[in-house]
Design a protein around this motif. Sequence first.
Motif, PDB file in Angstrom:
ATOM      1  N   ASN A  12      21.290  25.801  42.975  1.00  0.00           N
ATOM      2  CA  ASN A  12      20.638  25.140  44.413  1.00  0.00           C
ATOM      3  C   ASN A  12      19.870  26.291  44.868  1.00  0.00           C
ATOM      4  OD1 ASN A  12      20.170  23.692  46.487  1.00  0.00           O
ATOM      5  ND2 ASN A  12      21.633  24.816  47.660  1.00  0.00           N
ATOM      6  N   GLY A  41      16.219  26.253  43.672  1.00  0.00           N
ATOM      7  CA  GLY A  41      15.573  25.324  44.023  1.00  0.00           C
ATOM      8  C   GLY A  41      15.490  23.928  43.243  1.00  0.00           C
ATOM      9  N   PHE A  76      17.917  21.621  43.186  1.00  0.00           N
ATOM     10  CA  PHE A  76      18.137  20.306  43.758  1.00  0.00           C
ATOM     11  C   PHE A  76      17.324  20.044  45.060  1.00  0.00           C
ATOM     12  CE2 PHE A  76      22.358  22.203  42.119  1.00  0.00           C
ATOM     13  CZ  PHE A  76      22.096  21.940  40.811  1.00  0.00           C
ATOM     14  N   ARG A  77      16.792  18.736  44.897  1.00  0.00           N
ATOM     15  CA  ARG A  77      16.458  18.385  46.069  1.00  0.00           C
ATOM     16  C   ARG A  77      17.242  18.209  47.448  1.00  0.00           C
ATOM     17  NH1 ARG A  77      11.533  14.557  47.249  1.00  0.00           N
ATOM     18  NH2 ARG A  77      11.902  13.646  49.090  1.00  0.00           N
ATOM     19  N   ARG A  78      18.479  17.715  47.030  1.00  0.00           N
ATOM     20  CA  ARG A  78      19.301  17.463  48.168  1.00  0.00           C
ATOM     21  C   ARG A  78      20.893  17.305  47.523  1.00  0.00           C
ATOM     22  NH1 ARG A  78      19.817  13.622  52.425  1.00  0.00           N
ATOM     23  NH2 ARG A  78      19.526  11.942  50.981  1.00  0.00           N
ATOM     24  N   PHE A  79      21.942  17.664  48.474  1.00  0.00           N
ATOM     25  CA  PHE A  79      23.133  17.282  48.142  1.00  0.00           C
ATOM     26  C   PHE A  79      23.542  16.007  48.778  1.00  0.00           C
ATOM     27  CE2 PHE A  79      23.129  21.651  47.320  1.00  0.00           C
ATOM     28  CZ  PHE A  79      24.342  21.857  46.260  1.00  0.00           C
ATOM     29  N   ASN A 125      11.726   9.469  44.657  1.00  0.00           N
ATOM     30  CA  ASN A 125      11.737  10.963  45.199  1.00  0.00           C
ATOM     31  C   ASN A 125      12.270  11.764  44.171  1.00  0.00           C
ATOM     32  OD1 ASN A 125      10.232   9.707  47.199  1.00  0.00           O
ATOM     33  ND2 ASN A 125      12.256   9.598  48.655  1.00  0.00           N
ATOM     34  N   LYS A 135      29.754  26.172  51.893  1.00  0.00           N
ATOM     35  CA  LYS A 135      28.890  27.234  51.740  1.00  0.00           C
ATOM     36  C   LYS A 135      27.707  26.946  50.902  1.00  0.00           C
ATOM     37  CE  LYS A 135      31.084  31.392  53.382  1.00  0.00           C
ATOM     38  NZ  LYS A 135      32.451  31.298  53.023  1.00  0.00           N
ATOM     39  N   VAL A 136      27.881  26.263  49.919  1.00  0.00           N
ATOM     40  CA  VAL A 136      26.820  25.923  48.927  1.00  0.00           C
ATOM     41  C   VAL A 136      25.740  24.831  49.503  1.00  0.00           C
ATOM     42  CG1 VAL A 136      26.151  24.819  46.780  1.00  0.00           C
ATOM     43  CG2 VAL A 136      28.084  26.511  46.797  1.00  0.00           C
ATOM     44  N   THR A 137      26.429  23.782  50.041  1.00  0.00           N
ATOM     45  CA  THR A 137      25.645  22.867  50.710  1.00  0.00           C
ATOM     46  C   THR A 137      24.853  23.437  52.128  1.00  0.00           C
ATOM     47  OG1 THR A 137      27.329  21.726  51.733  1.00  0.00           O
ATOM     48  CG2 THR A 137      26.866  20.849  49.587  1.00  0.00           C
ATOM     49  N   GLY A 138      25.328  24.519  52.456  1.00  0.00           N
ATOM     50  CA  GLY A 138      24.600  24.966  53.764  1.00  0.00           C
ATOM     51  C   GLY A 138      25.176  24.524  54.880  1.00  0.00           C
TER      52      GLY A 138
END
Lengths: 290, 405
Positions: free
Chosen positions: B255, B258, B260-263, B276, B401-404
């Motif tokens: 991630n 860059g 992945f675009r999104r989780f 998309n 944490k990974v997904t922010g």
Amino acid sequence: MSAISLRWRRSLLPWWFMAPALIWLIVFFAVPLFNQLNVSLMSGNADAGYHSTWAFHTYWDAIRTYHVQFLRSLEYAAIATVIDLIIAFPLAYFLAFRAGRWRNFLLLLVIMPFFVSYVLRTVAWQLILNDNGWVADRLRDIGLVSQHGRLLATSTAVITGIAYNFLPFMVLPLYVSLERMDRRLLEAATDLYASRVTAFRKVTVPLAIPGIFAGSLLCFIPACGDYVNAALLGTSRQYMIGNVVQSKYLDVLDYPTAAALSFILMLLILVGIALYGRVLGSRNLMEAAA
Amino acid sequence: MSDREKIESALEQFFADERLSRRRFLGRGASLGLMAGGLATAISACGSIEGVTKRRLGALQQAAAGVNHPKVPIGTWEFSNWPLYIDKKVLKTFNQRYGGTVKYVEDINDNYEFFGKVRQQLQDGAPIGRDIVVLTDYMASRWVSSGYTMPIDRKNVPNGKNLTATLRSPGWDPKRQYSLPWQTYATGLAYNVKLTGRELRSIREFFNPEWKGRVTVLSDWHDSAGLAMLMRGIDPTTATVDRYLEAIDYVGQQNSKGQFRRFTGNDYTTDLTKGNVAIAMAYSGDVVQLQSDNPNLRFVFPEEGAMLAIDNMMIPEKAAHPYAAEVMMNFVYEPEIAARICDYVNYISPVDGVREILLRTDPGVGRNQLIFPDKATLERCHGYPALSSGDELLCNQAMAKVTGA
């Protein structure tokens, strides 16, 4: 005896008037706030439960771990507020001075978005900013977005979403303060040989300051805590502090950190407002608002 | 000046500066003291947030053995499920056949989020207002072991015998006394063949730099870390928490590059249909439905394997209408009804005999490999792990944490 009781009753009267609001504030604001303050000082985990231990370090840990999201929230909210101000001022000016008989209709258009749910409006922006959509294509044509670039899932999209969603909160207070302005002051300014630009700068803008102040607070404060726009239009690299609080409360069940994060955000916003009020001059604000 | 004089003059100075009389000072000090004392007692009285007392499987089984829910009128009762997870006409049939009114609410969007919403009531032993909830394995097992669910009176659910053999005995509820599968689904690789330009087969594609920024992965680590482990040849069903944390870490590294675009949760569908993203970590049943809008979409059970999850119906503790809930469970385990649901939702049905009916009534669905995967495919599917709730929490925190967030 009766005189005393009359005086008593008189002095109690304002409290009776305030009672509904006071009770409301205590039950729905003070008590939950206090409860969350208590929660923020607990420690433990979801399985073993959380217990009061005066764990002040939670605050420090929260700041250390999530300062990026805090700064990002303030940054996005500030940019969106400035954008809103730039868009809303001419609009409010037009509504107040030039709209004529269209005024009410145009005001209705300004608040029209509120008839649709906040989340739905944001989802609509997902479609508008979509990679293969018209907007992204046109921006690619003129080179603002690179050939393989995208609009959706970027900070631009999140800020756009916030600016869009809070625009009416800027327009309405600005409109009110401009509309109340005494037009004769402008005439007086021109009589005193002020150019139209000078009259605008020296008369219109200062008189609009209470509107600017109220509008920017109404935009900035909720925007700081917003998480819908970042969740729907951004990626994890755009997450704001609201997303963290939501995840802490509902996914990770880490209530103390979530509560601490909320308090830190509140504190940051309060300090920000105090500084902002100082810059614009709180006395001027009070007098102008009176 | 003696020390005492110094202090006195300092005090005098203080009162002069503050323009406070001694009495007012004392009064204010006392009220402050009272307030502080009040705050302290209030805080300590506010107490704490209770934890969970886990119940042993044996005790749970024993409690379930004696359950008896007598036949009563159905009444108005509530069923909470995930969005678009039933053909609503089935509910009408139920009301007509058994009387009463089912309030069907689609308010479960995420296992953790739903649990977060009702946790307090469950913890306090208060009813949550629902008579059936549908939750995925790991959350279902947590509810059962925490005593948040009521045993099912299987005498009221004779059709339970139609439950397919492989799903009859999960570790956390070996006799299915507390839960019955609603649907099962596989997590695998979905892609838009027009955007990828070729057919894809492997989990490695999620991490292939060729698709950088055009991939979505699921924010649920059971799926994303599970698939990442399968790619490395680790069995996610039996893996330890350390393996999971490693896999989550790997997803995080990808991630930050860059990739992945999104989780996403279920919301990957918009990005996938709108083009998309080229690749999405997706649920089999969703893609069957999406294909009718966008024929370029494909779903594969990757060659390294896929994750297989079960969504379970359960009766929350203190539910007001357990009998109604059991009648509904019995109803949806009738093969004809299960076939109608399967025909609509396109997930993998846990009820035996559905395929035979659909081959007759809707052969397209009956022959669909994503809805009725063959034996070889099912052998490549791996169930979710049975981690302790403490370990689950560790993974949740790591993934957050990974997904922010």
